[in-house]
Design a protein around this motif. Structure first.
Motif, mmCIF file in Angstrom:
data_model
loop_
_atom_site.group_PDB
_atom_site.id
_atom_site.type_symbol
_atom_site.label_atom_id
_atom_site.label_comp_id
_atom_site.label_asym_id
_atom_site.label_seq_id
_atom_site.Cartn_x
_atom_site.Cartn_y
_atom_site.Cartn_z
ATOM 1 N N HIS A 50 0.814 -1.211 0.000
ATOM 2 C CA HIS A 50 0.000 0.000 0.000
ATOM 3 C C HIS A 50 0.847 1.260 0.000
ATOM 4 O O HIS A 50 0.441 2.293 -0.494
ATOM 5 C CB HIS A 50 -0.922 0.023 1.217
ATOM 6 N N ARG A 51 1.996 1.159 0.632
ATOM 7 C CA ARG A 51 2.896 2.308 0.678
ATOM 8 C C ARG A 51 4.321 1.801 0.865
ATOM 9 O O ARG A 51 4.536 0.625 1.119
ATOM 10 C CB ARG A 51 2.532 3.272 1.804
ATOM 11 N N TYR A 52 5.273 2.717 0.708
ATOM 12 C CA TYR A 52 6.681 2.442 0.970
ATOM 13 C C TYR A 52 7.156 3.438 2.014
ATOM 14 O O TYR A 52 6.767 4.605 1.980
ATOM 15 C CB TYR A 52 7.522 2.589 -0.304
ATOM 16 N N THR A 53 8.010 2.978 2.937
ATOM 17 C CA THR A 53 8.535 3.890 3.943
ATOM 18 C C THR A 53 9.439 4.906 3.268
ATOM 19 O O THR A 53 10.118 4.605 2.297
ATOM 20 C CB THR A 53 9.309 3.146 5.046
ATOM 21 N N GLN A 54 9.424 6.111 3.785
ATOM 22 C CA GLN A 54 10.175 7.193 3.164
ATOM 23 C C GLN A 54 11.677 7.018 3.334
ATOM 24 O O GLN A 54 12.439 7.200 2.386
ATOM 25 C CB GLN A 54 9.731 8.533 3.748
ATOM 26 N N LYS A 55 12.123 6.644 4.505
ATOM 27 C CA LYS A 55 13.557 6.584 4.777
ATOM 28 C C LYS A 55 14.240 5.365 4.143
ATOM 29 O O LYS A 55 15.260 5.497 3.494
ATOM 30 C CB LYS A 55 13.791 6.578 6.289
ATOM 31 N N GLU A 56 13.658 4.180 4.323
ATOM 32 C CA GLU A 56 14.311 2.957 3.843
ATOM 33 C C GLU A 56 13.616 2.315 2.641
ATOM 34 O O GLU A 56 14.026 1.252 2.192
ATOM 35 C CB GLU A 56 14.430 1.964 4.992
ATOM 36 N N HIS A 57 12.539 2.912 2.155
ATOM 37 C CA HIS A 57 11.819 2.432 0.970
ATOM 38 C C HIS A 57 11.320 0.989 1.134
ATOM 39 O O HIS A 57 11.335 0.213 0.188
ATOM 40 C CB HIS A 57 12.680 2.566 -0.287
ATOM 41 N N LYS A 58 10.886 0.635 2.337
ATOM 42 C CA LYS A 58 10.385 -0.708 2.611
ATOM 43 C C LYS A 58 8.877 -0.747 2.366
ATOM 44 O O LYS A 58 8.164 0.192 2.705
ATOM 45 C CB LYS A 58 10.695 -1.115 4.049
ATOM 46 N N PRO A 59 8.389 -1.839 1.788
ATOM 47 C CA PRO A 59 6.958 -1.952 1.521
ATOM 48 C C PRO A 59 6.151 -2.167 2.793
ATOM 49 O O PRO A 59 6.610 -2.819 3.730
ATOM 50 C CB PRO A 59 6.867 -3.176 0.605
ATOM 51 N N ARG A 60 4.957 -1.606 2.803
ATOM 52 C CA ARG A 60 4.023 -1.777 3.912
ATOM 53 C C ARG A 60 2.654 -2.097 3.337
ATOM 54 O O ARG A 60 2.305 -1.689 2.239
ATOM 55 C CB ARG A 60 3.929 -0.505 4.777
ATOM 56 N N GLY A 61 1.853 -2.789 4.123
ATOM 57 C CA GLY A 61 0.496 -3.150 3.716
ATOM 58 C C GLY A 61 -0.364 -3.302 4.949
ATOM 59 O O GLY A 61 -0.179 -2.607 5.937
ATOM 60 N N ILE A 62 -1.282 -4.251 4.917
ATOM 61 C CA ILE A 62 -2.175 -4.468 6.053
ATOM 62 C C ILE A 62 -1.353 -4.961 7.246
ATOM 63 O O ILE A 62 -0.578 -5.901 7.133
ATOM 64 C CB ILE A 62 -3.259 -5.515 5.714
ATOM 65 N N TYR A 99 4.043 7.053 -0.872
ATOM 66 C CA TYR A 99 5.451 7.057 -0.520
ATOM 67 C C TYR A 99 5.601 7.734 0.833
ATOM 68 O O TYR A 99 5.359 8.933 0.963
ATOM 69 C CB TYR A 99 6.250 7.802 -1.587
ATOM 70 N N GLY A 100 5.955 6.954 1.864
ATOM 71 C CA GLY A 100 6.031 7.500 3.216
ATOM 72 C C GLY A 100 4.650 7.788 3.759
ATOM 73 O O GLY A 100 3.652 7.265 3.279
ATOM 74 N N VAL A 101 4.582 8.596 4.772
ATOM 75 C CA VAL A 101 3.296 9.045 5.307
ATOM 76 C C VAL A 101 3.235 10.539 4.992
ATOM 77 O O VAL A 101 3.518 11.387 5.795
ATOM 78 C CB VAL A 101 3.183 8.770 6.816
ATOM 79 N N SER A 102 2.940 10.806 3.709
ATOM 80 C CA SER A 102 2.909 12.180 3.207
ATOM 81 C C SER A 102 1.950 12.230 2.033
ATOM 82 O O SER A 102 1.228 11.292 1.772
ATOM 83 C CB SER A 102 4.308 12.607 2.780
ATOM 84 N N ASP A 103 2.005 13.316 1.269
ATOM 85 C CA ASP A 103 1.118 13.440 0.111
ATOM 86 C C ASP A 103 1.815 13.072 -1.200
ATOM 87 O O ASP A 103 1.256 13.271 -2.266
ATOM 88 C CB ASP A 103 0.546 14.853 0.025
ATOM 89 N N LYS A 104 3.031 12.534 -1.141
ATOM 90 C CA LYS A 104 3.762 12.237 -2.358
ATOM 91 C C LYS A 104 3.544 10.779 -2.775
ATOM 92 O O LYS A 104 3.903 9.865 -2.033
ATOM 93 C CB LYS A 104 5.249 12.482 -2.125
ATOM 94 N N PRO A 105 2.992 10.503 -3.952
ATOM 95 C CA PRO A 105 2.836 9.120 -4.399
ATOM 96 C C PRO A 105 4.182 8.505 -4.761
ATOM 97 O O PRO A 105 5.097 9.198 -5.150
ATOM 98 C CB PRO A 105 1.936 9.239 -5.643
#
Length: 107
Positions: A50-62, A99-105
């Protein structure tokens, strides 16, 4: 749709789903059921990131699936940080990886 659909959540209970609808995920048309959580529809289609962490670019989901964490946040209809595990799916929604917890896809 595959057999990975979440039909009943141990805390939130049974998912009430409506008619089959279409929505977009990163520009691709996918199907789900009206009213089910966006995350459940994505999981049923095998879309787990669902998203990737901003600092390490790791995938996240449920992760928690009850709206308490930010692992499932995505950009929904242009709005960032939407918790997709508790947001009901609607016809024509535009859902994008975040991408991260921000407004940037993520691109």
């Amino acid at each position: 749709m595959s057999g990975t659909r979440i039909e009943e959540h141990p805390i939130l209970g049974e998912t009430i789903k409506g008619k089959e609808i279409t929505f977009s995920f990163d520009g691709k048309e996918v199907k789900g059921y009206e009213g089910e959580p966006i995350a459940a529809a994505l999981k049923a289609e095998g879309l787990m990131v669902h998203r990737y962490t901003q600092k390490e670019h790791k995938p996240r989901g449920i992760f928690c699936a009850i709206g308490r964490c930010t692992d499932c946040v995505m950009i929904v209809d242009g709005v960032p940080n939407v918790r997709t595990c508790i947001t009901p799916l609607k016809e024509g929604m535009e859902v994008k990886t975040q991408y991260g917890v921000s407004d940037k896809p993520f691109e």
